[in-house]
Design a protein around this motif. Structure first.
Motif, mmCIF file in Angstrom:
data_model
loop_
_atom_site.group_PDB
_atom_site.id
_atom_site.type_symbol
_atom_site.label_atom_id
_atom_site.label_comp_id
_atom_site.label_asym_id
_atom_site.label_seq_id
_atom_site.Cartn_x
_atom_site.Cartn_y
_atom_site.Cartn_z
ATOM 1 N N LEU A 1 -5.513 -0.940 -1.746
ATOM 2 C CA LEU A 1 -6.351 -0.266 -2.438
ATOM 3 C C LEU A 1 -5.852 0.924 -3.243
ATOM 4 O O LEU A 1 -6.143 1.379 -4.358
ATOM 5 C CB LEU A 1 -7.527 0.663 -1.472
ATOM 6 N N ARG A 2 -4.657 1.246 -3.097
ATOM 7 C CA ARG A 2 -3.770 2.235 -3.574
ATOM 8 C C ARG A 2 -3.351 1.371 -4.991
ATOM 9 O O ARG A 2 -3.090 2.141 -6.123
ATOM 10 C CB ARG A 2 -2.516 2.483 -3.025
ATOM 11 N N GLU A 3 -2.893 0.139 -5.050
ATOM 12 C CA GLU A 3 -2.503 -0.743 -5.982
ATOM 13 C C GLU A 3 -3.849 -1.030 -6.958
ATOM 14 O O GLU A 3 -3.332 -1.107 -8.450
ATOM 15 C CB GLU A 3 -2.055 -2.043 -5.906
ATOM 16 N N ILE A 4 -4.754 -0.889 -6.961
ATOM 17 C CA ILE A 4 -5.863 -1.280 -7.737
ATOM 18 C C ILE A 4 -6.069 -0.536 -9.130
ATOM 19 O O ILE A 4 -6.104 -0.961 -10.212
ATOM 20 C CB ILE A 4 -7.321 -1.218 -6.895
ATOM 21 N N PRO A 5 -5.991 0.948 -8.762
ATOM 22 C CA PRO A 5 -6.061 1.724 -10.130
ATOM 23 C C PRO A 5 -4.822 1.466 -11.060
ATOM 24 O O PRO A 5 -4.964 1.237 -12.244
ATOM 25 C CB PRO A 5 -5.792 3.156 -9.513
ATOM 26 N N GLU A 6 -3.727 1.162 -10.555
ATOM 27 C CA GLU A 6 -2.237 0.718 -11.127
ATOM 28 C C GLU A 6 -2.599 -0.641 -12.120
ATOM 29 O O GLU A 6 -2.261 -0.774 -13.269
ATOM 30 C CB GLU A 6 -1.047 0.901 -10.346
ATOM 31 N N ALA A 7 -3.031 -1.460 -11.382
ATOM 32 C CA ALA A 7 -3.386 -2.742 -12.033
ATOM 33 C C ALA A 7 -4.401 -2.797 -12.979
ATOM 34 O O ALA A 7 -4.432 -3.294 -14.065
ATOM 35 C CB ALA A 7 -3.687 -3.865 -10.729
ATOM 36 N N TRP A 8 -5.413 -1.839 -12.934
ATOM 37 C CA TRP A 8 -6.533 -1.699 -13.815
ATOM 38 C C TRP A 8 -5.947 -0.979 -15.244
ATOM 39 O O TRP A 8 -6.065 -1.515 -16.374
ATOM 40 C CB TRP A 8 -7.319 -0.704 -13.280
ATOM 41 N N ARG A 9 -5.121 0.009 -14.949
ATOM 42 C CA ARG A 9 -4.184 0.623 -15.976
ATOM 43 C C ARG A 9 -3.425 -0.416 -16.728
ATOM 44 O O ARG A 9 -3.437 -0.493 -18.164
ATOM 45 C CB ARG A 9 -3.677 1.758 -15.571
ATOM 46 N N ASN A 10 -2.628 -1.135 -15.924
ATOM 47 C CA ASN A 10 -1.744 -2.094 -16.642
ATOM 48 C C ASN A 10 -2.750 -3.136 -17.537
ATOM 49 O O ASN A 10 -2.271 -3.759 -18.768
ATOM 50 C CB ASN A 10 -0.835 -2.843 -15.636
ATOM 51 N N LEU B 1 -3.554 -3.867 23.251
ATOM 52 C CA LEU B 1 -2.217 -3.319 22.757
ATOM 53 C C LEU B 1 -1.908 -4.150 21.426
ATOM 54 O O LEU B 1 -1.752 -3.754 20.432
ATOM 55 C CB LEU B 1 -0.998 -3.205 23.315
ATOM 56 N N GLY B 2 -1.875 -5.426 21.651
ATOM 57 C CA GLY B 2 -1.611 -6.521 20.383
ATOM 58 C C GLY B 2 -2.739 -6.464 19.562
ATOM 59 O O GLY B 2 -2.566 -6.398 18.159
ATOM 60 N N ALA B 3 -3.920 -6.331 20.101
ATOM 61 C CA ALA B 3 -5.231 -5.898 18.998
ATOM 62 C C ALA B 3 -4.900 -4.669 18.201
ATOM 63 O O ALA B 3 -5.276 -4.635 17.120
ATOM 64 C CB ALA B 3 -6.285 -5.851 19.649
ATOM 65 N N VAL B 4 -4.505 -3.456 18.946
ATOM 66 C CA VAL B 4 -4.528 -2.330 18.363
ATOM 67 C C VAL B 4 -3.430 -2.429 17.169
ATOM 68 O O VAL B 4 -3.572 -1.854 16.117
ATOM 69 C CB VAL B 4 -4.201 -1.307 19.347
ATOM 70 N N VAL B 5 -2.318 -3.188 17.356
ATOM 71 C CA VAL B 5 -1.104 -3.480 16.508
ATOM 72 C C VAL B 5 -1.647 -4.117 15.327
ATOM 73 O O VAL B 5 -1.313 -3.652 14.096
ATOM 74 C CB VAL B 5 0.093 -3.938 17.100
ATOM 75 N N LEU B 6 -2.393 -5.277 15.718
ATOM 76 C CA LEU B 6 -2.946 -5.905 14.382
ATOM 77 C C LEU B 6 -3.861 -5.199 13.680
ATOM 78 O O LEU B 6 -3.829 -5.290 12.475
ATOM 79 C CB LEU B 6 -3.574 -7.326 15.005
ATOM 80 N N LEU B 7 -4.706 -4.342 14.108
ATOM 81 C CA LEU B 7 -5.767 -3.505 13.488
ATOM 82 C C LEU B 7 -4.854 -2.457 12.436
ATOM 83 O O LEU B 7 -5.352 -2.229 11.340
ATOM 84 C CB LEU B 7 -6.761 -2.854 14.526
ATOM 85 N N ALA B 8 -3.936 -1.954 13.234
ATOM 86 C CA ALA B 8 -2.961 -0.985 12.585
ATOM 87 C C ALA B 8 -2.484 -1.927 11.186
ATOM 88 O O ALA B 8 -2.402 -1.230 9.914
ATOM 89 C CB ALA B 8 -2.157 -0.295 13.114
ATOM 90 N N VAL B 9 -1.799 -2.809 11.424
ATOM 91 C CA VAL B 9 -1.284 -3.622 10.329
ATOM 92 C C VAL B 9 -2.171 -3.818 9.086
ATOM 93 O O VAL B 9 -2.059 -3.850 8.108
ATOM 94 C CB VAL B 9 -0.526 -4.791 10.849
ATOM 95 N N ALA B 10 -3.641 -4.285 9.613
ATOM 96 C CA ALA B 10 -4.328 -4.738 8.538
ATOM 97 C C ALA B 10 -5.103 -3.554 7.677
ATOM 98 O O ALA B 10 -5.290 -3.530 6.732
ATOM 99 C CB ALA B 10 -5.618 -5.292 9.473
ATOM 100 N N ALA B 11 -5.137 -2.412 8.595
ATOM 101 C CA ALA B 11 -5.613 -1.198 8.063
ATOM 102 C C ALA B 11 -4.382 -0.820 6.931
ATOM 103 O O ALA B 11 -4.957 -0.422 5.713
ATOM 104 C CB ALA B 11 -5.714 0.038 8.840
ATOM 105 N N MET B 12 -3.040 -0.868 7.283
ATOM 106 C CA MET B 12 -2.059 -0.319 6.333
ATOM 107 C C MET B 12 -1.983 -1.530 4.787
ATOM 108 O O MET B 12 -2.009 -0.768 4.088
ATOM 109 C CB MET B 12 -0.943 -0.318 7.176
ATOM 110 N N CYS B 13 -2.390 -2.652 5.529
ATOM 111 C CA CYS B 13 -2.269 -3.714 4.190
ATOM 112 C C CYS B 13 -3.566 -3.292 3.398
ATOM 113 O O CYS B 13 -3.110 -3.424 1.915
ATOM 114 C CB CYS B 13 -2.520 -4.854 4.566
ATOM 115 N N THR B 14 -4.602 -3.053 3.851
ATOM 116 C CA THR B 14 -5.754 -2.753 3.002
ATOM 117 C C THR B 14 -5.488 -1.631 2.309
ATOM 118 O O THR B 14 -6.094 -1.349 1.061
ATOM 119 C CB THR B 14 -7.053 -2.509 3.974
ATOM 120 N N TRP B 15 -4.964 -0.396 2.846
ATOM 121 C CA TRP B 15 -4.788 0.930 2.175
ATOM 122 C C TRP B 15 -3.616 0.526 0.997
ATOM 123 O O TRP B 15 -3.989 1.064 0.012
ATOM 124 C CB TRP B 15 -4.344 1.862 3.250
ATOM 125 N N GLU B 16 -2.613 -0.215 1.423
ATOM 126 C CA GLU B 16 -1.762 -0.480 0.392
ATOM 127 C C GLU B 16 -2.571 -1.135 -1.044
ATOM 128 O O GLU B 16 -2.135 -0.886 -2.157
ATOM 129 C CB GLU B 16 -0.571 -1.208 0.590
#
Length: 76
Positions: free
Chosen positions: A38-47, A21-36
């Protein structure tokens, strides 16, 4: 199986479930951080591109001012 063996098997199973369960939670947190990120990359590029355009425009203005035909103004 005796009672102690049942208790040991249950404890091992509970500990394994807790770890998984701890491994699943850590994997979910890592996936959410990665997703966030990846979503910031285009905005940073435009800036970054906007800052580069502004710097280029400022530099063009400086070159245009330097190109003015003035002789009384001392260059520093």
């Amino acid at each position: 199986m005796i009672t102690l063996q049942l208790f040991a098997a249950g404890a091992i199973g509970g500990f394994a479930a807790f770890l998984s369960l701890g491994a699943v939670v850590l994997l979910a947190v890592a996936a959410m951080c990665t997703w966030e990120r990846l979503r910031e990359i285009p905005e940073a590029w435009r800036n970054r591109r906007a800052v580069l355009r502004a710097r280029r425009a400022d530099f063009d203005h400086c070159r245009a001012i330097d190109a003015l035909p003035t002789v009384e103004h001392p260059r520093e």
